[in-house]
Design an enzyme around this catalytic site. Structure first.
Site, PDB file in Angstrom:
ATOM      1  N   VAL A  52      56.906  15.033  14.142  1.00 42.85           N
ATOM      2  CA  VAL A  52      55.848  15.339  13.786  1.00 42.85           C
ATOM      3  C   VAL A  52      55.915  15.023  12.178  1.00 42.85           C
ATOM      4  CG1 VAL A  52      54.874  16.027  16.076  1.00 42.85           C
ATOM      5  CG2 VAL A  52      55.569  17.492  14.856  1.00 42.85           C
ATOM      6  N   TYR A  53      56.782  15.749  11.237  1.00 41.93           N
ATOM      7  CA  TYR A  53      56.795  16.107  10.496  1.00 41.93           C
ATOM      8  C   TYR A  53      56.728  14.346   9.541  1.00 41.93           C
ATOM      9  CZ  TYR A  53      60.264  19.424  11.629  1.00 41.93           C
ATOM     10  OH  TYR A  53      61.121  20.704  12.216  1.00 41.93           O
ATOM     11  N   ALA A  54      55.710  14.930   8.800  1.00 41.02           N
ATOM     12  CA  ALA A  54      54.918  13.520   8.289  1.00 41.02           C
ATOM     13  C   ALA A  54      54.284  12.696   9.141  1.00 41.02           C
ATOM     14  CB  ALA A  54      55.413  12.941   6.987  1.00 41.02           C
TER      15      ALA A  54
END
Length: 326
Positions: A52-54
């Site tokens: 889910v990072y970026a």
């Protein structure tokens, strides 16, 4: 850089890890490349990311750098799955979602396996044994070498780790990733004792108190800091109160006495806590990362460790203080 075993496993990782929370959003490819090269050249191996990072951008960027900059075999790649950007559900740790998310992560990373795959958070809406079965499948099929969890409470970790140890063919938990710093010592109450007892290595996130322990917020909020960022300001704000200020003052005093930076003092403290394997660092740029990596040569004197323990000690009462009604 010194290498440490991750929990009670044979996997060895650098005792500092590189985090990628801002990659693909605030940190572009050039700055990410500079960070990764600096980390690798210092002997670092553990690189932590999440699907889910970026919105997957961090994994994609890391994959590009693995292809063009740093040999894949030199790094221990850790990623996470289970968080979902949905207004009605923050986490989905069902077997189906987790395994689909892992396959998507592998595509973005451009690799056939990750070294450490972590459940991002506890999902009360999914039976825990189903969540853990996804870890077993990932390891048995070669898509992950080791498995861990993140953001679990003490009882959740104890239940999950014990379940994995109780059955033949299940994958023992190698790690738990939790926030831990001089400003956030909540894991010491139950999570860390459970992890140490069950052979699970702790990977502290936000080891610099979301940047506050660098002392850069003592006189206000710098314009280039996370505290001034529209989407990260709420993340930093809880640690800008008077209680945190007293702890930062103590860190600054210790740093002045040792002729090092507050960042180095705060990082050395958490790195060398019992049960800790590797704090995960999130740096703004390669210069800041280089300063953090220079902590390799620093070991805090016992009297300074004790002073920092005292000034930052959390208040734990019943049942931790041994008080009894008997």
């Amino acid at each position: 850089m010194e290498q440490r075993h991750l929990g009670r496993t044979g996997l060895r990782v650098s005792r500092l890890g590189l985090g990628t929370l801002t990659w693909g959003r605030d940190t572009g490819e050039r700055d990410a490349a500079d960070q990764l090269k600096t980390f690798w050249e210092a002997g670092g191996s553990l690189v932590d990311t999440a699907d889910v990072y970026a919105d997957g951008g961090a994994e994609y960027l890391l994959g590009r750098l693995l292809e063009n900059l740093v040999p894949r075999s030199d790094l221990v790649i850790a990623t996470k799955a289970g968080s979902v950007p949905h207004p009605d559900r923050r986490f989905d740790c069902s077997r189906g979602h987790l395994l689909s998310a892992l396959d998507a992560s592998l595509r973005r990373l451009g690799t056939d396996h990750v070294d450490l795959w972590q459940v991002h958070a506890f999902d009360a809406g999914t039976p825990l044994d189903e969540t853990l079965q996804a870890l077993d499948i990932a390891v048995s099929t070669g898509r992950a070498r080791y498995a861990g969890v993140s953001n679990f409470s003490g009882w959740q970790l104890a239940k999950a780790a014990t379940w994995q140890l109780a059955g033949i063919g299940r994958t023992p938990l190698a790690s738990i990733q939790m926030e831990y710093s001089l400003l956030q010592r909540g894991v010491e109450r139950e999570v860390l004792p459970a992890a140490r007892d069950l052979g699970v290595g702790l990977l502290p996130s936000s080891p610099l108190g979301r940047g506050v322990l660098t002392a850069k917020y003592r006189d206000g909020i710098p314009q280039d800091s996370r505290g001034a960022s529209e989407h990260l300001a709420p993340f930093v704000a809880p640690y800008l109160d008077d209680a945190a200020g007293h702890i930062v003052d103590a860190v600054v005093t210790a740093a002045d006495g040792l002729a090092v930076s507050p960042l180095q003092v705060a990082l050395a403290w958490v790195r060398d806590r019992p049960g800790v394997t590797a704090p995960v660092l999130g740096a703004r740029d390669a210069r800041q990362l280089g300063e953090a990596l220079s902590v390799e040569a620093l070991t805090l004197p016992e009297e300074i460790n004790q002073a920092l323990d005292d000034v930052s000690a959390p208040v734990h009462r019943y049942p931790d203080d041994g008080w009894s009604t008997l």
